[in-house]
Design an enzyme around this catalytic site. Structure first.
Site: not given
Length: 165
Positions: A61, A118, A135
């Site tokens: 990510c 994340h 993402h």
């Protein structure tokens, strides 16, 4: 006299053309969230790879967000936690209704954790503060997800603005 007038007219036209071209170049160099997202969408479907920072090898990510912003001469650390820590000062976006395309959104790595694990890039925002983001997910690689998906809604931590208007 006619030659002088013709030369003068050509000079004026050339000057306006050069000014218009310079103005177009200046507008092209202005970074917008839409340009960032346009760049990011070129990598939809690229596989996930832990520690990955390139389209050839794959992205995690933060490798994905770092890579996309580096294409626009913005350096971000390669860690979602470090990206949040670096940006959150004056760049923190308090409410999701204030999000803009191109902002980074951060999520915890697990349901119980309150630490960033994340990150994604906002692709769209609705009137109620819901948003979509691009993402690199562990299961599907580079995808677009919705903030309303239970997995992400329960893990949302915050957002930071990278591009000031």
């Amino acid at each position: 006299m006619r030659k002088l007038f013709t030369i003068l007219a050509l000079f004026v036209v050339a000057a306006f053309t050069m000014a218009a071209t310079a103005g177009e170049r200046a507008n092209e160099s202005v970074l917008t969230g839409d340009k960032v997202v346009e760049c990011a969408k070129k990598y939809l479907g690229t596989r996930y790879r832990s520690g990955g920072m390139s389209p050839k090898r794959g992205f995690d990510c933060s490798g994905f967000t770092s890579f996309i912003y580096s294409n626009h001469d913005i350096v971000l650390p390669h860690s979602s936690r470090s990206q949040f820590a670096t940006l959150k000062g004056d760049n923190l976006v308090e409410k999701t209704s204030d999000l803009r395309v191109g902002d980074l959104v951060f999520f915890s790595g697990s349901r119980k954790s309150k630490t960033v694990g994340h990150v994604g890039i906002v692709t769209s925002v609705d009137d109620l503060g819901g948003f979509e983001f691009i993402h690199s997910s562990c299961s599907s690689g580079v995808i677009v997800s919705k903030s309303t998906e239970a997995y992400y809604a329960n893990r949302y931590i915050g957002a930071c603005r990278v591009i000031e208007d």
